[in-house]
Design a protein around this motif. Sequence first.
Motif, PDB file in Angstrom:
ATOM      1  N   MET A 100       0.832  -1.194   0.000  1.00  0.00           N
ATOM      2  CA  MET A 100       0.000   0.000   0.000  1.00  0.00           C
ATOM      3  C   MET A 100       0.876   1.257   0.000  1.00  0.00           C
ATOM      4  O   MET A 100       2.045   1.213   0.365  1.00  0.00           O
ATOM      5  CB  MET A 100      -0.887   0.026   1.249  1.00  0.00           C
ATOM      6  CG  MET A 100      -1.717  -1.236   1.469  1.00  0.00           C
ATOM      7  SD  MET A 100      -2.958  -1.522   0.206  1.00  0.00           S
ATOM      8  CE  MET A 100      -4.219  -0.351   0.717  1.00  0.00           C
ATOM      9  N   TYR A 101       0.271   2.363  -0.394  1.00  0.00           N
ATOM     10  CA  TYR A 101       0.909   3.672  -0.255  1.00  0.00           C
ATOM     11  C   TYR A 101      -0.142   4.659   0.211  1.00  0.00           C
ATOM     12  O   TYR A 101      -1.338   4.407   0.089  1.00  0.00           O
ATOM     13  CB  TYR A 101       1.557   4.123  -1.571  1.00  0.00           C
ATOM     14  CG  TYR A 101       0.580   4.560  -2.646  1.00  0.00           C
ATOM     15  CD1 TYR A 101       0.292   5.908  -2.843  1.00  0.00           C
ATOM     16  CD2 TYR A 101      -0.053   3.629  -3.467  1.00  0.00           C
ATOM     17  CE1 TYR A 101      -0.601   6.313  -3.822  1.00  0.00           C
ATOM     18  CE2 TYR A 101      -0.951   4.030  -4.449  1.00  0.00           C
ATOM     19  CZ  TYR A 101      -1.218   5.374  -4.620  1.00  0.00           C
ATOM     20  OH  TYR A 101      -2.110   5.771  -5.586  1.00  0.00           O
ATOM     21  N   GLU A 102       0.318   5.773   0.759  1.00  0.00           N
ATOM     22  CA  GLU A 102      -0.588   6.828   1.209  1.00  0.00           C
ATOM     23  C   GLU A 102      -0.647   7.907   0.137  1.00  0.00           C
ATOM     24  O   GLU A 102       0.383   8.494  -0.211  1.00  0.00           O
ATOM     25  CB  GLU A 102      -0.113   7.409   2.542  1.00  0.00           C
ATOM     26  CG  GLU A 102      -0.203   6.402   3.676  1.00  0.00           C
ATOM     27  CD  GLU A 102       0.297   6.976   4.996  1.00  0.00           C
ATOM     28  OE1 GLU A 102       1.047   7.975   4.982  1.00  0.00           O
ATOM     29  OE2 GLU A 102      -0.067   6.413   6.035  1.00  0.00           O
ATOM     30  N   ASP A 103      -1.833   8.160  -0.375  1.00  0.00           N
ATOM     31  CA  ASP A 103      -2.030   9.119  -1.456  1.00  0.00           C
ATOM     32  C   ASP A 103      -2.209  10.518  -0.873  1.00  0.00           C
ATOM     33  O   ASP A 103      -3.270  10.846  -0.343  1.00  0.00           O
ATOM     34  CB  ASP A 103      -3.255   8.704  -2.280  1.00  0.00           C
ATOM     35  CG  ASP A 103      -3.443   9.571  -3.510  1.00  0.00           C
ATOM     36  OD1 ASP A 103      -2.772  10.629  -3.635  1.00  0.00           O
ATOM     37  OD2 ASP A 103      -4.276   9.193  -4.364  1.00  0.00           O
ATOM     38  N   GLU A 104      -1.163  11.326  -0.996  1.00  0.00           N
ATOM     39  CA  GLU A 104      -1.229  12.674  -0.404  1.00  0.00           C
ATOM     40  C   GLU A 104      -2.268  13.545  -1.097  1.00  0.00           C
ATOM     41  O   GLU A 104      -2.769  14.499  -0.507  1.00  0.00           O
ATOM     42  CB  GLU A 104       0.137  13.349  -0.403  1.00  0.00           C
ATOM     43  CG  GLU A 104       0.733  13.628  -1.758  1.00  0.00           C
ATOM     44  CD  GLU A 104       2.085  14.308  -1.654  1.00  0.00           C
ATOM     45  OE1 GLU A 104       2.139  15.452  -1.156  1.00  0.00           O
ATOM     46  OE2 GLU A 104       3.081  13.691  -2.063  1.00  0.00           O
ATOM     47  N   ASP A 105      -2.629  13.238  -2.348  1.00  0.00           N
ATOM     48  CA  ASP A 105      -3.637  14.019  -3.069  1.00  0.00           C
ATOM     49  C   ASP A 105      -5.063  13.620  -2.686  1.00  0.00           C
ATOM     50  O   ASP A 105      -6.018  14.244  -3.130  1.00  0.00           O
ATOM     51  CB  ASP A 105      -3.458  13.844  -4.584  1.00  0.00           C
ATOM     52  CG  ASP A 105      -2.130  14.406  -5.063  1.00  0.00           C
ATOM     53  OD1 ASP A 105      -1.637  15.378  -4.449  1.00  0.00           O
ATOM     54  OD2 ASP A 105      -1.580  13.861  -6.039  1.00  0.00           O
ATOM     55  N   GLU A 110      -4.993   5.235   2.131  1.00  0.00           N
ATOM     56  CA  GLU A 110      -4.154   4.091   1.757  1.00  0.00           C
ATOM     57  C   GLU A 110      -4.714   3.457   0.493  1.00  0.00           C
ATOM     58  O   GLU A 110      -5.904   3.170   0.407  1.00  0.00           O
ATOM     59  CB  GLU A 110      -4.104   3.063   2.882  1.00  0.00           C
ATOM     60  CG  GLU A 110      -3.222   3.489   4.026  1.00  0.00           C
ATOM     61  CD  GLU A 110      -2.414   2.319   4.593  1.00  0.00           C
ATOM     62  OE1 GLU A 110      -2.879   1.177   4.526  1.00  0.00           O
ATOM     63  OE2 GLU A 110      -1.320   2.576   5.092  1.00  0.00           O
ATOM     64  N   LYS A 111      -3.839   3.249  -0.483  1.00  0.00           N
ATOM     65  CA  LYS A 111      -4.251   2.665  -1.754  1.00  0.00           C
ATOM     66  C   LYS A 111      -3.258   1.578  -2.149  1.00  0.00           C
ATOM     67  O   LYS A 111      -2.080   1.643  -1.780  1.00  0.00           O
ATOM     68  CB  LYS A 111      -4.300   3.737  -2.838  1.00  0.00           C
ATOM     69  CG  LYS A 111      -5.347   4.812  -2.543  1.00  0.00           C
ATOM     70  CD  LYS A 111      -5.490   5.778  -3.673  1.00  0.00           C
ATOM     71  CE  LYS A 111      -6.590   6.789  -3.360  1.00  0.00           C
ATOM     72  NZ  LYS A 111      -6.698   7.808  -4.391  1.00  0.00           N
ATOM     73  N   PRO A 112      -3.720   0.592  -2.915  1.00  0.00           N
ATOM     74  CA  PRO A 112      -2.808  -0.483  -3.329  1.00  0.00           C
ATOM     75  C   PRO A 112      -1.827  -0.011  -4.404  1.00  0.00           C
ATOM     76  O   PRO A 112      -2.209   0.705  -5.328  1.00  0.00           O
ATOM     77  CB  PRO A 112      -3.742  -1.569  -3.867  1.00  0.00           C
ATOM     78  CG  PRO A 112      -5.002  -0.858  -4.223  1.00  0.00           C
ATOM     79  CD  PRO A 112      -5.091   0.348  -3.332  1.00  0.00           C
TER      80      PRO A 112
END
Length: 135
Positions: A100-105, A110-112
């Motif tokens: 996962m990553y954190e989408d700052e926009d 949290e998104k895959p």
Amino acid sequence: MSEVKKFLYVNRKAPYGTIYALESLEVVLIGAAFDQDVSLAFLDDGVFQLTKDQDTAGIGVKNFSPTFRALGDYDVTRLYVEKESLEERGLSEDDLQEIMYEDEDDDWAEKPSIRVISRAEMTDIMADQDVILSF
């Protein structure tokens, strides 16, 4: 300021038995540190690099697969996995680890990072890159 280039790191080899998979991961982290647009592609036996529950005790090498989960911290958020390569090896998306990553926009949602795509879509992604490095 230098121009941002799109780099695609193509991983075609199994995670262990050669140095390619680990070397690719190290080069990806270096590229990301220099603010390039970095993504990864996993084809052929490279899809095994992202499988979950890897046990390397029997071969006496370190399991580096958890390192992929750190890529989001380096703004590497696109890991393309070729659907046909999975299927040819009897694998599905369920066999892959969750990255996962954190989408700052999007308020740090949290998104895959892993995106399973077709061979045709992979061809289009490759055509859109400035630099392709194959491991």
